[in-house]
Design a protein around this motif. Structure first.
Motif, PDB file in Angstrom:
ATOM      1  N   GLU A 181     -33.152 -13.052   9.972  1.00 48.92           N
ATOM      2  CA  GLU A 181     -33.750 -12.125   8.546  1.00 48.92           C
ATOM      3  C   GLU A 181     -34.061 -13.207   7.609  1.00 48.92           C
ATOM      4  O   GLU A 181     -33.543 -14.389   7.647  1.00 48.92           O
ATOM      5  CB  GLU A 181     -32.295 -11.522   8.101  1.00 48.92           C
ATOM      6  N   VAL A 182     -34.937 -12.812   6.914  1.00 51.77           N
ATOM      7  CA  VAL A 182     -35.309 -13.695   5.807  1.00 51.77           C
ATOM      8  C   VAL A 182     -34.363 -13.850   4.679  1.00 51.77           C
ATOM      9  O   VAL A 182     -33.612 -12.696   4.179  1.00 51.77           O
ATOM     10  CB  VAL A 182     -36.661 -12.785   4.946  1.00 51.77           C
ATOM     11  N   GLY A 183     -33.972 -15.019   4.482  1.00 51.78           N
ATOM     12  CA  GLY A 183     -33.010 -15.295   3.677  1.00 51.78           C
ATOM     13  C   GLY A 183     -33.056 -16.651   2.879  1.00 51.78           C
ATOM     14  O   GLY A 183     -34.251 -16.962   2.721  1.00 51.78           O
ATOM     15  N   GLY A 184     -32.044 -16.609   1.824  1.00 48.95           N
ATOM     16  CA  GLY A 184     -32.189 -17.890   1.100  1.00 48.95           C
ATOM     17  C   GLY A 184     -32.473 -17.436  -0.464  1.00 48.95           C
ATOM     18  O   GLY A 184     -32.320 -16.230  -0.842  1.00 48.95           O
ATOM     19  N   ALA A 185     -32.911 -18.424  -1.225  1.00 54.52           N
ATOM     20  CA  ALA A 185     -33.187 -18.106  -2.603  1.00 54.52           C
ATOM     21  C   ALA A 185     -34.521 -17.753  -2.962  1.00 54.52           C
ATOM     22  O   ALA A 185     -35.395 -18.444  -2.410  1.00 54.52           O
ATOM     23  CB  ALA A 185     -32.799 -19.392  -3.598  1.00 54.52           C
ATOM     24  N   LEU A 186     -34.683 -16.922  -3.933  1.00 52.83           N
ATOM     25  CA  LEU A 186     -36.005 -16.525  -4.509  1.00 52.83           C
ATOM     26  C   LEU A 186     -36.074 -16.308  -5.598  1.00 52.83           C
ATOM     27  O   LEU A 186     -35.326 -15.548  -6.217  1.00 52.83           O
ATOM     28  CB  LEU A 186     -36.488 -15.229  -3.720  1.00 52.83           C
ATOM     29  N   ARG A 187     -36.724 -17.172  -6.582  1.00 51.15           N
ATOM     30  CA  ARG A 187     -36.612 -17.355  -8.004  1.00 51.15           C
ATOM     31  C   ARG A 187     -37.712 -16.831  -8.664  1.00 51.15           C
ATOM     32  O   ARG A 187     -38.986 -17.152  -8.480  1.00 51.15           O
ATOM     33  CB  ARG A 187     -36.268 -18.607  -8.569  1.00 51.15           C
ATOM     34  N   PHE A 188     -37.553 -15.705  -9.509  1.00 48.37           N
ATOM     35  CA  PHE A 188     -38.551 -15.286 -10.285  1.00 48.37           C
ATOM     36  C   PHE A 188     -38.774 -15.610 -11.922  1.00 48.37           C
ATOM     37  O   PHE A 188     -37.341 -15.878 -12.485  1.00 48.37           O
ATOM     38  CB  PHE A 188     -38.634 -13.567 -10.438  1.00 48.37           C
ATOM     39  N   CYS A 189     -39.728 -15.698 -12.363  1.00 45.50           N
ATOM     40  CA  CYS A 189     -39.856 -16.232 -13.874  1.00 45.50           C
ATOM     41  C   CYS A 189     -40.879 -15.195 -14.465  1.00 45.50           C
ATOM     42  O   CYS A 189     -42.046 -15.118 -13.891  1.00 45.50           O
ATOM     43  CB  CYS A 189     -40.562 -17.681 -13.910  1.00 45.50           C
ATOM     44  N   GLY A 190     -40.327 -14.700 -15.441  1.00 47.74           N
ATOM     45  CA  GLY A 190     -41.310 -13.501 -16.106  1.00 47.74           C
ATOM     46  C   GLY A 190     -41.252 -13.574 -17.627  1.00 47.74           C
ATOM     47  O   GLY A 190     -40.256 -14.204 -18.216  1.00 47.74           O
ATOM     48  N   PHE A 191     -42.117 -12.883 -18.172  1.00 48.20           N
ATOM     49  CA  PHE A 191     -42.318 -12.922 -19.457  1.00 48.20           C
ATOM     50  C   PHE A 191     -42.175 -11.398 -20.171  1.00 48.20           C
ATOM     51  O   PHE A 191     -42.907 -10.541 -20.020  1.00 48.20           O
ATOM     52  CB  PHE A 191     -43.634 -13.364 -20.070  1.00 48.20           C
ATOM     53  N   SER A 192     -41.093 -11.318 -20.912  1.00 47.94           N
ATOM     54  CA  SER A 192     -40.960 -10.128 -21.880  1.00 47.94           C
ATOM     55  C   SER A 192     -41.024  -8.744 -21.042  1.00 47.94           C
ATOM     56  O   SER A 192     -40.422  -8.674 -19.998  1.00 47.94           O
ATOM     57  CB  SER A 192     -41.629  -9.965 -23.219  1.00 47.94           C
ATOM     58  N   THR A 193     -41.929  -8.038 -21.737  1.00 52.96           N
ATOM     59  CA  THR A 193     -42.018  -6.714 -20.882  1.00 52.96           C
ATOM     60  C   THR A 193     -42.791  -6.687 -19.751  1.00 52.96           C
ATOM     61  O   THR A 193     -42.696  -5.672 -18.885  1.00 52.96           O
ATOM     62  CB  THR A 193     -42.832  -5.772 -22.144  1.00 52.96           C
ATOM     63  N   ALA A 194     -43.540  -7.835 -19.576  1.00 53.07           N
ATOM     64  CA  ALA A 194     -43.853  -7.874 -18.212  1.00 53.07           C
ATOM     65  C   ALA A 194     -43.118  -8.291 -17.029  1.00 53.07           C
ATOM     66  O   ALA A 194     -43.044  -7.686 -15.814  1.00 53.07           O
ATOM     67  CB  ALA A 194     -45.091  -8.811 -18.043  1.00 53.07           C
ATOM     68  N   ALA A 195     -42.118  -8.774 -17.245  1.00 52.25           N
ATOM     69  CA  ALA A 195     -40.747  -9.023 -16.690  1.00 52.25           C
ATOM     70  C   ALA A 195     -40.107  -7.715 -16.282  1.00 52.25           C
ATOM     71  O   ALA A 195     -39.784  -7.279 -15.340  1.00 52.25           O
ATOM     72  CB  ALA A 195     -39.917 -10.011 -17.067  1.00 52.25           C
TER      73      ALA A 195
END
Length: 310
Positions: free
Chosen positions: A89-103
Motif C-alpha cells: 500500500e501507498v504509505g508514508g508522510a504527505l505534507r500539504f501547504c495551502g493558503f487561506s481559502t484556497a486551502a
C-alpha cells in the motif's frame, strides 16, 4: 545525496542576501556564509560578489545552479523509481501547504479522499502565505503546495518546481446592507472606485489580488482599513466602514450583516489557484496519489463555481 550547500546557494539566488537565505534554510548567517566560502574553495571558483547590501551571483554560481536544479530533479525521479520497487500500500508522510481559502476550499476534501483511499498515509496541512509555501517546498519541508498565483511566487518557468492550474475563482464584491448598489442588476468593479476599501496588509497575497484587480478596472483603491482575517473585514463592511473583494468560495461569518454582489460587467476579477511540487517529485507514488486526489477535488469544485455563475 546532494550537497546541502546547493540549497543555500539556491536560497541566496532567490532572496538576494545571505541573511535571508540563512533564515529560510534555518541556520545562522555566519554558518551560511562559511558554507558558501567552503564550497567556493572546493570548486576553485568565486560564487558571490558584494553588491551594496546584497550579493550578486557570479557566472560560475549560475552555472552551478543550473546543474544543481538538474541534480535535484533527478534525485526526485530516482526516489520515484525506488518507490516502484516497494510492494504494498501507498504509505508514508504527505505534507500539504495551502493558503487561506484556497486551502479551506479544496485541501481538507483532498485529505479526506486520501484518508479513505490510502489509510496508511500520514497527512498534514500547513496554512501559510504563497511565497512562504514555496520556500518550504524548496527546503523539502512540504510536498504539495496549493496557493493563489501572485507576483510573489516563482514563475512557471522556474526549473525547481512543477506548477499546474487547479481552477479559476471569481471575486465578489462585499458591501454593507445599506450600500447604494444593493439590488442593482448589473455591477462593475469600477462602480466602487469612489468607495473606501478594506484590504489585508501590504505584502500579503490578498492585498496583491485586490490592488491588481482594481488597477485592471482602471482605479487605485482608497484603502481605509487593513484586516487579514475575514471575520474582521466582514465586521467592518457590515458597519459601513468600506467595501471589499472576497473569493466566491469564501465562507463569511453569518453574524455580520453583509451583501455579496456578483460583478457582471467586465473585467470580472479572478484569482487562479495552483498546485506545485518539486520538479521530478510528481512521479513518487505518495505525491502522485496526493495530486490525483487534489485534481478530483478541484474538478468537483470547478463544477460548483460554474453552476454558481449560471
Amino acid at each position: 545525496m546532494i550537497d546541502r550547500r546547493l540549497r543555500v546557494l539556491q536560497a541566496i539566488a532567490r532572496h538576494g542576501t545571505v541573511t535571508a537565505a540563512a533564515e529560510v534554510c534555518r541556520m545562522t548567517t555566519s554558518a551560511a556564509s562559511h558554507q558558501m566560502q567552503a564550497l567556493a574553495r572546493e570548486l576553485g571558483v568565486t560564487l558571490l560578489e558584494p553588491d551594496g547590501r546584497r550579493v550578486r551571483l557570479t557566472p560560475a554560481a549560475r552555472t552551478l545552479l543550473v546543474h544543481g536544479e538538474t541534480l535535484a530533479a533527478q534525485w526526485e525521479r530516482a526516489r520515484a523509481e525506488l518507490d516502484a520497487h516497494r510492494h504494498g500500500e501507498v504509505g508514508g508522510a504527505l505534507r500539504f501547504c495551502g493558503f487561506s481559502t484556497a486551502a479551506a476550499a479544496v485541501v481538507p476534501q483532498t485529505l479526506d479522499r486520501l484518508r479513505r483511499s490510502h489509510p496508511a498515509l500520514r497527512l498534514q496541512l500547513r496554512e501559510t502565505e504563497p511565497a512562504r509555501a514555496f520556500e518550504l517546498l524548496a527546503a523539502d519541508e512540504t510536498d504539495v503546495v496549493v496557493v493563489v498565483a501572485t507576483a510573489s511566487i516563482p514563475p512557471v518557468t522556474d526549473p525547481a518546481f512543477e506548477q499546474w492550474t487547479l481552477y479559476d475563482e471569481p471575486l465578489d464584491l462585499l458591501v454593507g446592507p445599506e450600500h447604494p448598489l444593493v439590488g442593482r442588476g448589473e455591477v462593475a468593479l469600477n462602480d466602487l472606485a469612489g468607495d473606501r476599501w478594506i484590504c489585508s496588509n501590504p505584502g500579503r497575497a490578498y492585498h496583491q489580488l485586490v490592488t491588481l484587480a482594481c488597477a485592471g478596472a482602471g482605479f487605485a483603491p482608497d484603502i481605509a482599513h487593513f484586516a487579514d482575517e475575514w471575520d474582521t473585514g466582514a465586521a467592518l463592511v457590515s458597519y459601513g466602514f468600506g467595501v471589499a473583494l472576497v473569493p466566491r468560495l469564501a465562507d463569511l461569518p453569518a453574524r455580520h450583516e453583509t451583501r455579496r454582489l456578483r460583478i457582471g460587467i467586465p473585467p470580472v476579477p479572478l484569482r487562479r489557484v495552483i498546485a506545485a511540487v518539486r520538479a521530478g517529485s510528481q512521479h513518487q507514488p505518495v505525491v502522485s496519489a496526493g495530486l490525483d486526489a487534489l485534481r478530483e477535488s478541484c474538478a468537483a469544485l470547478s463544477n460548483l463555481i460554474q453552476s454558481s455563475d449560471e
